[in-house]
Design a protein around this motif. Sequence first.
Motif, PDB file in Angstrom:
ATOM      1  N   GLU A  33      -4.216 -12.350   4.576  1.00 32.79           N
ATOM      2  CA  GLU A  33      -4.121 -11.766   3.234  1.00 32.79           C
ATOM      3  C   GLU A  33      -2.661 -11.426   2.917  1.00 32.79           C
ATOM      4  O   GLU A  33      -1.769 -11.708   3.717  1.00 32.79           O
ATOM      5  CB  GLU A  33      -5.007 -10.509   3.159  1.00 32.79           C
ATOM      6  CG  GLU A  33      -6.490 -10.802   3.343  1.00 32.79           C
ATOM      7  CD  GLU A  33      -7.328  -9.540   3.536  1.00 32.79           C
ATOM      8  OE1 GLU A  33      -8.511  -9.689   3.864  1.00 32.79           O
ATOM      9  OE2 GLU A  33      -6.780  -8.421   3.386  1.00 32.79           O
ATOM     10  N   THR A  34      -2.443 -10.772   1.767  1.00 34.19           N
ATOM     11  CA  THR A  34      -1.071 -10.395   1.413  1.00 34.19           C
ATOM     12  C   THR A  34      -0.485  -9.466   2.481  1.00 34.19           C
ATOM     13  O   THR A  34      -1.221  -8.781   3.188  1.00 34.19           O
ATOM     14  CB  THR A  34      -1.010  -9.639   0.060  1.00 34.19           C
ATOM     15  OG1 THR A  34      -1.961  -8.588   0.094  1.00 34.19           O
ATOM     16  CG2 THR A  34      -1.283 -10.558  -1.100  1.00 34.19           C
ATOM     17  N   GLY A  35       0.822  -9.470   2.569  1.00 28.17           N
ATOM     18  CA  GLY A  35       1.497  -8.587   3.502  1.00 28.17           C
ATOM     19  C   GLY A  35       1.424  -9.088   4.937  1.00 28.17           C
ATOM     20  O   GLY A  35       1.558  -8.302   5.881  1.00 28.17           O
ATOM     21  N   ALA A  36       1.233 -10.416   5.106  1.00 29.72           N
ATOM     22  CA  ALA A  36       1.031 -10.956   6.453  1.00 29.72           C
ATOM     23  C   ALA A  36       2.252 -10.730   7.343  1.00 29.72           C
ATOM     24  O   ALA A  36       2.127 -10.655   8.555  1.00 29.72           O
ATOM     25  CB  ALA A  36       0.680 -12.436   6.378  1.00 29.72           C
ATOM     26  N   GLY A  37       3.435 -10.587   6.759  1.00 31.51           N
ATOM     27  CA  GLY A  37       4.629 -10.428   7.585  1.00 31.51           C
ATOM     28  C   GLY A  37       5.019  -8.985   7.823  1.00 31.51           C
ATOM     29  O   GLY A  37       6.043  -8.707   8.458  1.00 31.51           O
ATOM     30  N   LEU A  38       4.225  -8.058   7.332  1.00 31.73           N
ATOM     31  CA  LEU A  38       4.597  -6.643   7.443  1.00 31.73           C
ATOM     32  C   LEU A  38       4.145  -6.040   8.775  1.00 31.73           C
ATOM     33  O   LEU A  38       3.137  -6.460   9.342  1.00 31.73           O
ATOM     34  CB  LEU A  38       3.941  -5.844   6.312  1.00 31.73           C
ATOM     35  CG  LEU A  38       4.374  -6.185   4.884  1.00 31.73           C
ATOM     36  CD1 LEU A  38       3.472  -5.474   3.885  1.00 31.73           C
ATOM     37  CD2 LEU A  38       5.834  -5.790   4.666  1.00 31.73           C
ATOM     38  N   ASP A  39       4.867  -5.050   9.222  1.00 33.12           N
ATOM     39  CA  ASP A  39       4.461  -4.293  10.394  1.00 33.12           C
ATOM     40  C   ASP A  39       3.376  -3.300   9.959  1.00 33.12           C
ATOM     41  O   ASP A  39       3.654  -2.388   9.174  1.00 33.12           O
ATOM     42  CB  ASP A  39       5.679  -3.545  10.953  1.00 33.12           C
ATOM     43  CG  ASP A  39       5.304  -2.590  12.078  1.00 33.12           C
ATOM     44  OD1 ASP A  39       4.380  -2.921  12.848  1.00 33.12           O
ATOM     45  OD2 ASP A  39       5.922  -1.512  12.170  1.00 33.12           O
ATOM     46  N   PRO A  40       2.153  -3.453  10.460  1.00 32.29           N
ATOM     47  CA  PRO A  40       1.069  -2.594   9.958  1.00 32.29           C
ATOM     48  C   PRO A  40       1.349  -1.095  10.158  1.00 32.29           C
ATOM     49  O   PRO A  40       1.049  -0.290   9.272  1.00 32.29           O
ATOM     50  CB  PRO A  40      -0.154  -3.026  10.782  1.00 32.29           C
ATOM     51  CG  PRO A  40       0.154  -4.420  11.209  1.00 32.29           C
ATOM     52  CD  PRO A  40       1.645  -4.457  11.420  1.00 32.29           C
ATOM     53  N   ALA A  41       1.932  -0.727  11.287  1.00 27.84           N
ATOM     54  CA  ALA A  41       2.157   0.707  11.553  1.00 27.84           C
ATOM     55  C   ALA A  41       3.174   1.295  10.576  1.00 27.84           C
ATOM     56  O   ALA A  41       2.976   2.401  10.048  1.00 27.84           O
ATOM     57  CB  ALA A  41       2.622   0.903  12.997  1.00 27.84           C
ATOM     58  N   ALA A  42       4.256   0.558  10.313  1.00 30.29           N
ATOM     59  CA  ALA A  42       5.282   1.068   9.401  1.00 30.29           C
ATOM     60  C   ALA A  42       4.739   1.144   7.979  1.00 30.29           C
ATOM     61  O   ALA A  42       4.959   2.124   7.259  1.00 30.29           O
ATOM     62  CB  ALA A  42       6.527   0.173   9.459  1.00 30.29           C
ATOM     63  N   THR A  43       4.007   0.106   7.578  1.00 27.65           N
ATOM     64  CA  THR A  43       3.444   0.121   6.227  1.00 27.65           C
ATOM     65  C   THR A  43       2.451   1.269   6.084  1.00 27.65           C
ATOM     66  O   THR A  43       2.428   1.962   5.061  1.00 27.65           O
ATOM     67  CB  THR A  43       2.753  -1.222   5.918  1.00 27.65           C
ATOM     68  OG1 THR A  43       3.637  -2.284   6.264  1.00 27.65           O
ATOM     69  CG2 THR A  43       2.395  -1.337   4.450  1.00 27.65           C
TER      70      THR A  43
END
Lengths: 185, 185
Positions: free
Chosen positions: A137-147
């Motif tokens: 889904e969207t945000g695939a390159g984001l660090d989940p913990a930081a987001t």
Amino acid sequence: MSTPDRLIESTRELLWERGYVGTSPRAIQQRAGAGQGSMYHHFSGKPDLALAAIGRTAGEMRAGVEEILSGPGTAAERVSAYLRREREVLRGCPIGRLTQDPEVMADPMLRGPVEETFAWLRDRLAAVLAEGRERGETGAGLDPAATASAVVAVLQGGYVLARAAASPEPFHQAVDGLLALLSRS
Amino acid sequence: MSTPDRLIESTRELLWERGYVGTSPRAIQQRAGAGQGSMYHHFSGKPDLALAAIGRTAGEMRAGVEEILSGPGTAAERVSAYLRREREVLRGCPIGRLTQDPEVMADPMLRGPVEETFAWLRDRLAAVLAEGRERGETGAGLDPAATASAVVAVLQGGYVLARAAASPEPFHQAVDGLLALLSRS
């Protein structure tokens, strides 16, 4: 309601309105319609009552968040539903406001549930975002913990901005700003 | 330092540490090494002193922010420099914490500088982001006002998370999360 319940509910209200430092045992007794003897029969003192009150508030908050985050939808949709659910914005967060209470922060017993609640919330949101990433889904390159930390921070900071302005508008604006960023990532 | 200066500085420290409700005129006098008569000679009371203290803190904060935001770099670089400048994270924000003080929020005279400071900060950041948009930098499609509110909210909420965890780590994580989102927009 039983007397201990009335005492706990009165403590919850007063902690939310006035904070721990600003809440006296006498004010709790008055709001609960309970005498001093009755209060000390059920609780050893203000810290004991505050612990029960904070525990109950934290439990309700978790249950409400879990209902939204375990619901249907993409990760972004669930995070958006969480950020946009109806809130008494100007009252602020009953758990977050405790972090401004020096006596709560100085007492590991009272800080414990505050720390645990936010740690749980950040982890839970990170798990939702990680799920979304696995599904592409969207945000695939984001660090989940930081987001996830940014999401919780925007909420808590949104309350600060709303109270400063005596209007919920900056809260909603901050949430809109974060969701626009999320939807483009 | 003159006696009025010592009284103002002591009030600033106590407001930051203990909040308005938790700060007594007596505690201010003790920290300032000033007598009650001297305090009431220079200030009409705690609200008057708090107003002077909040005004001084707000002025210093604005000057520090302005120095970064009017500096060199793209909009994203200046916002990043603002978010990452050194802070005493665990002490929290001396202005933001006042929003949790029911007596400050209930007094228009004391809430005024808190409201103005955050309104100024959001406007200033929005102007920087709008500049970046005009120059075709990153985030060209974002609403500057909403993004600016999210930036300020992440900071204020980051302090809440850091205090809850008794560690600056979640503050930095939230800032990282927001900057990653900004850099991808």
